[in-house]
Design a protein around this motif. Structure first.
Motif, mmCIF file in Angstrom:
data_model
loop_
_atom_site.group_PDB
_atom_site.id
_atom_site.type_symbol
_atom_site.label_atom_id
_atom_site.label_comp_id
_atom_site.label_asym_id
_atom_site.label_seq_id
_atom_site.Cartn_x
_atom_site.Cartn_y
_atom_site.Cartn_z
ATOM 1 N N ASP A 29 0.784 -1.237 0.000
ATOM 2 C CA ASP A 29 0.000 0.000 0.000
ATOM 3 C C ASP A 29 0.815 1.285 0.000
ATOM 4 O OD1 ASP A 29 0.967 -0.547 2.540
ATOM 5 O OD2 ASP A 29 -0.791 0.176 3.594
ATOM 6 N N GLN A 30 2.092 1.233 0.400
ATOM 7 C CA GLN A 30 2.882 2.457 0.513
ATOM 8 C C GLN A 30 4.089 2.505 -0.419
ATOM 9 O OE1 GLN A 30 2.168 5.169 2.795
ATOM 10 N NE2 GLN A 30 0.228 4.067 2.730
ATOM 11 N N GLY A 31 4.295 1.451 -1.211
ATOM 12 C CA GLY A 31 5.448 1.430 -2.092
ATOM 13 C C GLY A 31 6.718 1.011 -1.372
ATOM 14 N N LYS A 32 7.856 1.394 -1.922
ATOM 15 C CA LYS A 32 9.153 0.996 -1.367
ATOM 16 C C LYS A 32 9.560 1.942 -0.245
ATOM 17 C CE LYS A 32 13.039 1.932 -3.391
ATOM 18 N NZ LYS A 32 14.134 2.007 -4.377
ATOM 19 N N LEU A 105 12.266 0.814 -8.551
ATOM 20 C CA LEU A 105 11.114 1.410 -7.879
ATOM 21 C C LEU A 105 11.503 2.696 -7.157
ATOM 22 C CD1 LEU A 105 9.515 -1.832 -6.421
ATOM 23 C CD2 LEU A 105 8.590 -0.413 -8.260
ATOM 24 N N PRO A 106 10.788 3.781 -7.393
ATOM 25 C CA PRO A 106 11.045 5.016 -6.644
ATOM 26 C C PRO A 106 10.537 4.869 -5.216
ATOM 27 C CG PRO A 106 9.137 5.283 -8.057
ATOM 28 C CD PRO A 106 9.708 3.929 -8.375
ATOM 29 N N PRO A 107 11.094 5.613 -4.272
ATOM 30 C CA PRO A 107 10.658 5.489 -2.881
ATOM 31 C C PRO A 107 9.255 6.054 -2.657
ATOM 32 C CG PRO A 107 12.278 7.263 -3.099
ATOM 33 C CD PRO A 107 12.227 6.558 -4.420
ATOM 34 N N ALA A 108 8.530 5.373 -1.792
ATOM 35 C CA ALA A 108 7.243 5.857 -1.270
ATOM 36 C C ALA A 108 6.212 6.167 -2.351
ATOM 37 C CB ALA A 108 7.466 7.082 -0.384
ATOM 38 N N GLU A 109 6.230 5.405 -3.442
ATOM 39 C CA GLU A 109 5.192 5.522 -4.463
ATOM 40 C C GLU A 109 4.447 4.195 -4.543
ATOM 41 O OE1 GLU A 109 6.258 6.949 -8.290
ATOM 42 O OE2 GLU A 109 7.291 8.726 -7.534
ATOM 43 N N PRO A 110 3.182 4.148 -4.121
ATOM 44 C CA PRO A 110 2.443 2.891 -4.142
ATOM 45 C C PRO A 110 2.431 2.258 -5.528
ATOM 46 C CG PRO A 110 1.246 4.559 -2.899
ATOM 47 C CD PRO A 110 2.399 5.259 -3.549
ATOM 48 N N ASN A 111 2.678 0.950 -5.573
ATOM 49 C CA ASN A 111 2.682 0.223 -6.845
ATOM 50 C C ASN A 111 2.247 -1.208 -6.557
ATOM 51 O OD1 ASN A 111 3.204 -0.945 -9.363
ATOM 52 N ND2 ASN A 111 5.048 0.279 -9.710
ATOM 53 N N GLU A 112 0.952 -1.362 -6.322
ATOM 54 C CA GLU A 112 0.435 -2.681 -5.967
ATOM 55 C C GLU A 112 0.637 -3.692 -7.101
ATOM 56 O OE1 GLU A 112 -3.565 -4.967 -4.306
ATOM 57 O OE2 GLU A 112 -3.714 -2.931 -5.099
#
Length: 257
Positions: A29-32, A105-112
């Motif tokens: 839900d919150q990404g990396k 993956l960029p930080p703190a970008e949700p990517n379910e």
């Protein structure tokens, strides 16, 4: 401050001070995110095996807007990948999945969708098709979900169709170019060294983009299957992250192990 609990996959850990770990993990839900696990390196740590590479966990953590690192409170292990580590090739595949995810993956970008992709290929590693199908499928979708997958049916140079049924073209790729070239354009000045991406591999890529991995028509996968497609995809990833992937050559070399 109440802890947030997220379903997560552990990507990487590295030591901090004497007993702590910095943990990079991908949440549904919150990404990396990255966080500090206090005393995680001690023998009786409450984190246990939950911080092993690509462990599927429920991570509890405290997050503050003013800090880059979250504070990890605990993790509940949902599924370990320990059963895969005993197979050298599967272990290399795990390293590859983790490195690609960490770099792309960029930080703190949700990517379910990326999170579900990892769960899918981790499950596929356990099937009879082995690592080659899982690695190829993951590579293609990792590039696609990151928005870096070029058109595979059109020449980057002249715009001609590569899959015209009346006059199909051979397709070629070279490092640093975001797309494919026809036989004519590959000979233009400045193109440099190039490799062919076979029509069979392009067809397989099209099928993978519309079909779940477990339902792909090809049942037997070996190291030669779609090797050119993997090379093309790795070059696309390396061009965008601006560094070579350490585990990519290890994947292809594992056939000799």
């Amino acid at each position: 401050m109440p802890a947030r609990v997220s379903e997560a996959l552990v990507l990487r850990t590295y030591p901090l001070k004497e007993a702590d770990l910095v943990v990079s993990f991908l949440t549904r839900d919150q990404g990396k995110l990255r966080g500090v696990a206090k005393r995680a390196r001690r023998p009786k740590s409450s984190f246990g095996a939950g911080l092993e590479r690509l462990s599927h966990v429920r991570m509890a953590y405290f997050q503050r807007e003013t800090r880059e690192l979250v504070n990890l409170d605990s993790c509940e292990l949902i599924r370990s990948q320990f059963d895969l580590v005993s197979d050298y090739r599967a272990g290399v595949a795990l390293d590859y999945f983790a490195e690609v995810s960490e770099q792309m993956l960029p930080p703190a970008e949700p990517n379910e969708k990326f999170f579900r992709l990892l769960l899918t290929v981790l499950g596929d590693l356990r099937t009879a098709s082995g690592m080659w199908r899982a690695v190829t499928y993951f590579s293609l979708w990792a590039v696609r979900l990151s928005g870096w997958l070029p058109e595979l049916q059109v020449c980057l140079g002249c715009g001609s169709a590569l899959d015209d049924p009346e006059s199909p073209e051979r397709a070629f790729f070279s490092r640093g170019r975001a797309g494919l070239l026809c036989g004519h354009c590959r000979q233009l000045p400045g193109v440099g060294s190039n490799w062919e991406l076979s029509a069979e591999s392009r067809t397989m890529a099209a099928e993978m983009l519309r079909t779940p991995v477990a339902q792909l028509s090809k049942k037997e996968w070996g190291p030669a299957t779609a090797a050119d497609l993997r090379r093309f995809l790795v070059q696309q990833m390396e061009a965008h992250v601006e560094r070579r992937l350490i585990t990519a050559p290890m994947i292809e070399e594992s056939v000799f192990s």
